[in-house]
Motif scaffolding. Structure first.
Motif, PDB file in Angstrom:
ATOM      1  N   LYS A  56     -24.979  13.225 -39.277  1.00 19.57           N
ATOM      2  CA  LYS A  56     -25.466  12.238 -39.092  1.00 19.57           C
ATOM      3  C   LYS A  56     -24.812  11.744 -37.698  1.00 19.57           C
ATOM      4  CE  LYS A  56     -24.814   7.588 -40.618  1.00 19.57           C
ATOM      5  NZ  LYS A  56     -24.473   6.554 -41.782  1.00 19.57           N
ATOM      6  N   TYR A  57     -23.330  12.318 -37.974  1.00 21.52           N
ATOM      7  CA  TYR A  57     -22.537  11.936 -36.132  1.00 21.52           C
ATOM      8  C   TYR A  57     -22.018  13.195 -35.784  1.00 21.52           C
ATOM      9  CZ  TYR A  57     -20.967   8.211 -39.750  1.00 21.52           C
ATOM     10  OH  TYR A  57     -20.691   7.420 -40.221  1.00 21.52           O
ATOM     11  N   ARG A  94     -26.725  13.074 -32.612  1.00 18.43           N
ATOM     12  CA  ARG A  94     -25.973  12.403 -31.338  1.00 18.43           C
ATOM     13  C   ARG A  94     -25.539  13.465 -30.250  1.00 18.43           C
ATOM     14  NH1 ARG A  94     -21.368   8.410 -33.467  1.00 18.43           N
ATOM     15  NH2 ARG A  94     -22.083   7.179 -34.741  1.00 18.43           N
ATOM     16  N   THR A 134     -13.778  12.108 -31.931  1.00 17.03           N
ATOM     17  CA  THR A 134     -13.920  10.775 -32.835  1.00 17.03           C
ATOM     18  C   THR A 134     -12.314  10.930 -32.725  1.00 17.03           C
ATOM     19  OG1 THR A 134     -15.905  11.717 -33.421  1.00 17.03           O
ATOM     20  CG2 THR A 134     -14.384  10.067 -35.089  1.00 17.03           C
ATOM     21  N   GLY A 170     -18.970   5.471 -43.477  1.00 15.48           N
ATOM     22  CA  GLY A 170     -19.215   7.275 -43.660  1.00 15.48           C
ATOM     23  C   GLY A 170     -19.393   7.356 -44.703  1.00 15.48           C
ATOM     24  N   ASN A 208     -22.497  14.232 -43.218  1.00 19.76           N
ATOM     25  CA  ASN A 208     -21.960  13.365 -41.874  1.00 19.76           C
ATOM     26  C   ASN A 208     -22.029  14.304 -40.727  1.00 19.76           C
ATOM     27  OD1 ASN A 208     -21.249  11.266 -43.672  1.00 19.76           O
ATOM     28  ND2 ASN A 208     -18.450  12.215 -44.043  1.00 19.76           N
ATOM     29  N   ARG A 244     -14.467   5.452 -38.683  1.00 20.58           N
ATOM     30  CA  ARG A 244     -16.072   5.923 -38.871  1.00 20.58           C
ATOM     31  C   ARG A 244     -16.856   4.574 -39.541  1.00 20.58           C
ATOM     32  NH1 ARG A 244     -17.748  12.585 -39.740  1.00 20.58           N
ATOM     33  NH2 ARG A 244     -17.784  12.795 -37.925  1.00 20.58           N
TER      34      ARG A 244
END
Length: 361
Positions: free
Chosen positions: A268-269, A273, A302, A314, A265, A311
């Motif tokens: 990915k997040y 980014r 977030t 997720g 996670n 999210r």
């Protein structure tokens, strides 16, 4: 689950059903026995009063016994014996009073202690009631444990399958194999070979580990290092990882692959980014009888509300919480919070159990 098991598992319904049926059965048996003594018809009314008194007096025992079960064995035994004796005395007094007042038409004994006549009989009945209560209670506990094992097996299997589905996702394999292909084209065959070896080792670990069983934390760290080395091929210097693993915590048992979805996670997040890249921090330490695990990143802000992330798509958070619930019941915590100054921080607390003390390895 069988219908009988469902009925037994409903504690309130089971107690009141057996409580009423048991005392009705007592009244019937006692009434049948009264034929041998050729008692008058009024005796039936007395039996009903005595059974009703027993029904009422034993209700507090349920709550006393339930509380006593949370104490040490010696204290529990003292409370059970003393409370059973007090209720037996009270029931003996009620029975004698009913007998003398109704059947003997107002008879009163000369000495007060005569009201405790036939206390032994009352103790026997209360002993049977107590034995039945703890017998059924133990059966319920065994049934609950069986259900928890089955649920843990099911939830761990689901979490494992979802994790593997991502690992074997064409997107994941494409990125990894593409990185290896690039290395080969750049004549960096040694690095490419090392990446193939890491990918093979990580997938083998993922497939071989039983998701129901727990493994030493140091094994999990080795698998995470393989995973992160694969991801570093994609992100290079944009992915920074810091480790803070207490030496004492390395032999602690953890559910297999419990941290990998959290790191996934973060990549990915957070890392993906941030144009300049980011950092993932992984920590583990013991605190008393607990093991504290933490995964944190410095990704973008977030939205959160009451410890939940907003999210879409997720990966793994719900499965991790449900898996911990199945494995540890209420003896765990899973907290998601904002990291300072930016990012997300996930803390897990589970019992500190050592590998050499476990029967799972």
């Amino acid at each position: 689950m069988y219908q009988w098991e469902k009925w037994v598992d409903s504690r309130e319904r089971l107690f009141w059903t057996l409580q009423t049926a048991g005392w009705c059965g007592f009244a019937i048996v006692y009434y049948i026995g009264s034929f041998l003594a050729e008692m008058r018809s009024i005796w039936l009314f007395i039996i009903i009063l005595n059974a009703y008194a027993g029904w009422l007096l034993t209700i507090p025992l349920r709550y006393l016994y339930r509380w006593a079960m949370s104490l040490s064995p010696l204290k529990m035994l003292l409370i059970v014996v003393s409370s059973m004796y007090v209720i037996a005395l009270a029931w003996a007094v009620v029975k004698n009073f009913n007998n003398w007042t109704i059947y003997k038409k107002g008879y009163q004994p000369e000495e007060w202690y005569m009201y405790f006549y036939n206390t032994v009989d009352a103790l026997i009945v209360m002993g049977c009631w107590t034995g039945a209560y703890f017998g059924i209670k133990n059966y319920q506990m065994l049934l609950k444990e069986k259900q928890n094992v089955l649920k843990a097996s099911s939830m761990a299997h689901q979490a494992h399958i979802k994790m593997l589905r991502y690992q074997l996702n064409p997107h994941f394999l494409f990125n990894t194999l593409n990185a290896i292909s690039t290395l080969i084209l750049m004549k960096e065959n040694k690095t490419a070979g090392a990446m193939v070896s890491r990918l093979s080792d990580f997938l083998r670990y993922s497939l071989d580990k039983d998701p129901i069983k727990r493994v030493p934390l140091k094994q999990e760290i080795q698998a995470l290092e393989l995973y992160l080395e694969i991801e570093k091929v994609r992100f290079e210097d944009r992915l920074q990882v810091t480790w803070d693993i207490q030496q004492k915590a390395q032999d602690a048992l953890v559910p297999s692959l419990i941290l990998q979805p959290l790191i996934e996670n973060s990549i990915k997040y957070a890392i993906s980014r941030l144009q300049e890249g980011g950092q993932i921090s992984i920590a583990a330490r013991t605190f008393g009888d607990d093991l504290m695990l933490e995964v944190a990143d410095n990704g973008p802000l977030t939205d959160m509300s009451e410890g939940e992330l907003f999210r879409t798509n997720g990966v793994g958070l719900t499965n991790i919480r449900e898996r911990l619930q199945s494995l540890y019941a209420d003896n765990f915590s899973f907290v998601i919070a904002q990291n300072k100054p930016n990012g997300i921080k996930v803390n897990i607390r589970i019992p500190h159990e050592l590998a050499e003390m476990s029967h799972e390895n």
